[in-house]
Design a protein around this motif. Sequence first.
Motif, PDB file in Angstrom:
ATOM      1  N   PHE A   1      17.271  -6.868  86.997  1.00 31.84           N
ATOM      2  CA  PHE A   1      17.470  -6.685  85.559  1.00 31.84           C
ATOM      3  C   PHE A   1      16.156  -6.843  84.791  1.00 31.84           C
ATOM      4  O   PHE A   1      16.080  -6.482  83.617  1.00 31.84           O
ATOM      5  CB  PHE A   1      18.543  -7.636  85.016  1.00 31.84           C
ATOM      6  CG  PHE A   1      19.938  -7.100  85.204  1.00 31.84           C
ATOM      7  CD1 PHE A   1      20.570  -7.185  86.433  1.00 31.84           C
ATOM      8  CD2 PHE A   1      20.608  -6.490  84.152  1.00 31.84           C
ATOM      9  CE1 PHE A   1      21.842  -6.672  86.613  1.00 31.84           C
ATOM     10  CE2 PHE A   1      21.888  -5.975  84.327  1.00 31.84           C
ATOM     11  CZ  PHE A   1      22.510  -6.065  85.562  1.00 31.84           C
ATOM     12  N   ALA A   2      15.122  -7.392  85.471  1.00 25.98           N
ATOM     13  CA  ALA A   2      13.814  -7.505  84.821  1.00 25.98           C
ATOM     14  C   ALA A   2      13.344  -6.130  84.339  1.00 25.98           C
ATOM     15  O   ALA A   2      12.737  -6.009  83.277  1.00 25.98           O
ATOM     16  CB  ALA A   2      12.805  -8.118  85.786  1.00 25.98           C
ATOM     17  N   MET A   3      13.673  -5.110  85.126  1.00 30.57           N
ATOM     18  CA  MET A   3      13.324  -3.727  84.730  1.00 30.57           C
ATOM     19  C   MET A   3      13.978  -3.349  83.412  1.00 30.57           C
ATOM     20  O   MET A   3      13.371  -2.730  82.550  1.00 30.57           O
ATOM     21  CB  MET A   3      13.850  -2.763  85.803  1.00 30.57           C
ATOM     22  CG  MET A   3      12.827  -2.298  86.789  1.00 30.57           C
ATOM     23  SD  MET A   3      13.418  -0.929  87.816  1.00 30.57           S
ATOM     24  CE  MET A   3      15.009  -1.438  88.414  1.00 30.57           C
ATOM     25  N   LEU A   4      15.266  -3.734  83.294  1.00 27.36           N
ATOM     26  CA  LEU A   4      15.987  -3.386  82.067  1.00 27.36           C
ATOM     27  C   LEU A   4      15.453  -4.202  80.892  1.00 27.36           C
ATOM     28  O   LEU A   4      15.373  -3.710  79.774  1.00 27.36           O
ATOM     29  CB  LEU A   4      17.492  -3.616  82.240  1.00 27.36           C
ATOM     30  CG  LEU A   4      18.169  -2.911  83.416  1.00 27.36           C
ATOM     31  CD1 LEU A   4      19.688  -2.987  83.283  1.00 27.36           C
ATOM     32  CD2 LEU A   4      17.738  -1.456  83.521  1.00 27.36           C
TER      33      LEU A   4
ATOM     34  N   ILE B   1      10.041   4.082  82.554  1.00 23.23           N
ATOM     35  CA  ILE B   1       9.421   3.011  81.763  1.00 23.23           C
ATOM     36  C   ILE B   1       7.963   3.377  81.438  1.00 23.23           C
ATOM     37  O   ILE B   1       7.512   3.195  80.309  1.00 23.23           O
ATOM     38  CB  ILE B   1       9.518   1.656  82.513  1.00 23.23           C
ATOM     39  CG1 ILE B   1      10.981   1.179  82.532  1.00 23.23           C
ATOM     40  CG2 ILE B   1       8.613   0.598  81.861  1.00 23.23           C
ATOM     41  CD1 ILE B   1      11.262  -0.014  83.430  1.00 23.23           C
ATOM     42  N   GLU B   2       7.252   3.950  82.407  1.00 22.48           N
ATOM     43  CA  GLU B   2       5.865   4.366  82.157  1.00 22.48           C
ATOM     44  C   GLU B   2       5.808   5.443  81.071  1.00 22.48           C
ATOM     45  O   GLU B   2       4.943   5.410  80.192  1.00 22.48           O
ATOM     46  CB  GLU B   2       5.200   4.885  83.448  1.00 22.48           C
ATOM     47  CG  GLU B   2       4.862   3.789  84.460  1.00 22.48           C
ATOM     48  CD  GLU B   2       4.143   2.594  83.834  1.00 22.48           C
ATOM     49  OE1 GLU B   2       3.158   2.804  83.091  1.00 22.48           O
ATOM     50  OE2 GLU B   2       4.582   1.443  84.075  1.00 22.48           O
TER      51      GLU B   2
ATOM     52  N   ALA C   1      11.848  12.131  83.940  1.00 19.01           N
ATOM     53  CA  ALA C   1      11.487  11.004  83.078  1.00 19.01           C
ATOM     54  C   ALA C   1      10.813  11.495  81.797  1.00 19.01           C
ATOM     55  O   ALA C   1      11.125  11.037  80.686  1.00 19.01           O
ATOM     56  CB  ALA C   1      10.569  10.039  83.829  1.00 19.01           C
ATOM     57  N   LYS C   2       9.914  12.449  81.958  1.00 14.08           N
ATOM     58  CA  LYS C   2       9.209  13.014  80.804  1.00 14.08           C
ATOM     59  C   LYS C   2      10.189  13.714  79.870  1.00 14.08           C
ATOM     60  O   LYS C   2      10.157  13.535  78.657  1.00 14.08           O
ATOM     61  CB  LYS C   2       8.179  14.038  81.314  1.00 14.08           C
ATOM     62  CG  LYS C   2       6.869  14.010  80.556  1.00 14.08           C
ATOM     63  CD  LYS C   2       5.930  15.073  81.108  1.00 14.08           C
ATOM     64  CE  LYS C   2       4.504  14.658  81.152  1.00 14.08           C
ATOM     65  NZ  LYS C   2       3.960  13.705  81.978  1.00 14.08           N
ATOM     66  N   GLU C   3      11.065  14.512  80.472  1.00 13.13           N
ATOM     67  CA  GLU C   3      12.032  15.276  79.689  1.00 13.13           C
ATOM     68  C   GLU C   3      13.008  14.337  78.945  1.00 13.13           C
ATOM     69  O   GLU C   3      13.331  14.567  77.789  1.00 13.13           O
ATOM     70  CB  GLU C   3      12.787  16.254  80.614  1.00 13.13           C
ATOM     71  CG  GLU C   3      13.866  17.094  79.955  1.00 13.13           C
ATOM     72  CD  GLU C   3      13.349  18.068  78.894  1.00 13.13           C
ATOM     73  OE1 GLU C   3      12.132  18.076  78.607  1.00 13.13           O
ATOM     74  OE2 GLU C   3      14.181  18.807  78.330  1.00 13.13           O
TER      75      GLU C   3
END
Lengths: 330, 263
Positions: free
Chosen positions: A224-227, A320-321, B249-251
């Motif tokens: 959940f750290a990602m969320l 996320i990036e 992801a970009k879209e």
Amino acid sequence: MAQGVCVITEFREGAFRRVSFEIASEGRRLADELGEPLVAIALGESIGDLAADLGNYGVEKVYLVDAPNLKDYRAETYVPVAAEIIGKLDPKVILTPASVDGKDFSARLAARLGAGLATDCTELKVEGGSLKAKRPMYAGKAFAWYEWADGTWPQMASCRPNVMDCLAPDSAKKAEVEKPEVEVAEGNKTQVVKVEKDAGGKLDLTEAEIIISGGRGMKGPENFAMLEELASLLGAAVGASRSAVDSGWRPHADQVGQTGKVVTPNLYIACGISGAIQHLAGMSSSKYIVAVNKDPEAPIFTKADYGIVEDLFQFLPTFIEEVKTLKSTC
Amino acid sequence: MNVVVLLKQVPDTETKIRISGDGKSIDTSDIKWIMNPYDEYAVEAALRLQGSAGAKVTILSMGPERVVESIRTALAMGADQGVLVDDPGTEGSDALGKAQVLAAALRSLEFDLVFCGHRAVDDDENQVGIMVAELLGIPHLGLAVSVEIEDGKVKIQRPIEGARVTLEGVLPALVTFGGAHAVWNPRYASLPGIMKAKKKPLETKTIADLGLAPEDVGVQAAKVKVTAMELPAERQAGRKLEGETADKAKELVRLLHEEAKVI
Ligand SMILES: Cc1cc2nc3c(=O)[nH]c(=O)nc-3n(C[C@H](O)[C@H](O)[C@H](O)COP(=O)(O)OP(=O)(O)OC[C@H]3O[C@@H](n4cnc5c(N)ncnc54)[C@H](O)[C@@H]3O)c2cc1C
Ligand SMILES: Nc1ncnc2c1ncn2[C@@H]1O[C@H](COP(=O)(O)O)[C@@H](O)[C@H]1O
């Protein structure tokens, strides 16, 4: 003769909660349709000059009871004060917040006044001089229209936070403030022992504009750290399915669904959630829904505006990036 | 100590809601009925007091005959006795009307604590229990996620937006239950429990038995009523994004930013 619209605000920790302005704005609209005045009852501690600011949202007059004993909400101290003022005002319509304390307060006040109450309304209108209210049932699987029996006043409705439009505040408009002489009871049957704030000023699910939720597909609490990271980038709250809560991965207050919180954010991102009917009931009214699930047949995709059929552990880090890139450029 | 649990029977949460021909109620033809989940938490909390403090647990419900099944379930979990107010005169009651009937029934029972759900997951009224407390003139403590009884007082924790409040009240008091299945973990009825439940007392009462007049209850007394029901607009499945992870992801970011304008 009953007259006018009365809104009862919610004040906590030095400020009116936003839902107070929403019900004031809605109250203004109803009062105009009825051609009658809009007043407010403000209860709390150290409200002071802020009371007059309710005028920014169209309130003409505020009945202010500002007392140390009203610092923390207790039905025992709040309800008698409100009931006494209402008794003198004799309003046609009373609007209250359907927040946690607001719902608690509204039910007890309605019983004391012998009034009909519609809870958690999402739409209100006036027809033939009387209120009509739309509210969800079955956690939003259906909606019902409520009407009040002929000539029964007051007609009470609590309003779901984040739904009613707030007027653009007009800071030049101030409400007249009256401090009615009412006794605030000591309240010796109930005591607030303590109030512990959630760590890190956590955003409440019912008030968040964006919610990122995780289900059993998250595989474990650590993921959940990602969320959380995504949520902090987007100013969002983190929710969960019942499976994630039952597994002990997330606190029960985070559960979204028919037996959890019913939420209506602008954006709901469901990660590793299949979309069981009880979960869908709690989030289907979100404005936009994104689903990330590796099973193309998962029912959540039938509700999702944008579907990502992929392993979430593959997709989310890249997403996320991309969000970071967006946030750094705009 | 006597604990009375208010129990409502509601449609199974699996139910797909359909609206009946009259346009203002739901079609109940194929519905499976269950104990309201929050009331189940209240039953569980009451049974823990039965275990720790020898409390006697009574289940009180208002509704038609089918509700007997849910009361029996609670008796099989371990409750001691049941009372069902079954009277066609109560039909069409609003929340306050229901509370009046339940309060009248409670006056004929002994109680130190009344436990109930914070809401029934059918109409989601969020009112009936608290109204009962007001009508009985006792304090209520709402949305409990924990309960402790000590020295004639009940202490609960209630989550509010952004905080957790610890609230204490003197008995007799009413507690409404919140939380989740994971918090209360309600017990299942055991096989011996189910056998025993068949012999436990379950009394049925009418509104006349409670000393209420027909005009005080039901649709005639209702201050507020449902005049129409509708289903939410059916959500259309949107699109599934195609391509490599990076493209998707970009879209997605582009769509959320430019099309939906939500991030
Ligand atoms: C009385 C009652 C009340 C209930 N109330 C609620 C409620 O309020 N809220 C609620 O949520 N549920 C509720 N439920 C439970 C509900 O029926 C479901 O069991 C639950 O919602 C399922 O949770 P889930 O989607 O996380 O898990 P699952 O149904 O197990 O779904 C997990 C999903 O994750 C996907 N997945 C797995 N691994 C990955 C991966 N690596 N990448 C991407 N996707 C992956 C799978 O394809 C699957 O679709 C209730 C049930 C009952 C009986
Ligand atoms: N018909 C009923 N019989 C017994 N208890 C009820 C009934 N209706 C409501 N309650 C109780 O009041 C709680 C709140 O219900 P509601 O106000 O309908 O959301 C429920 O969880 C029950 O504990």
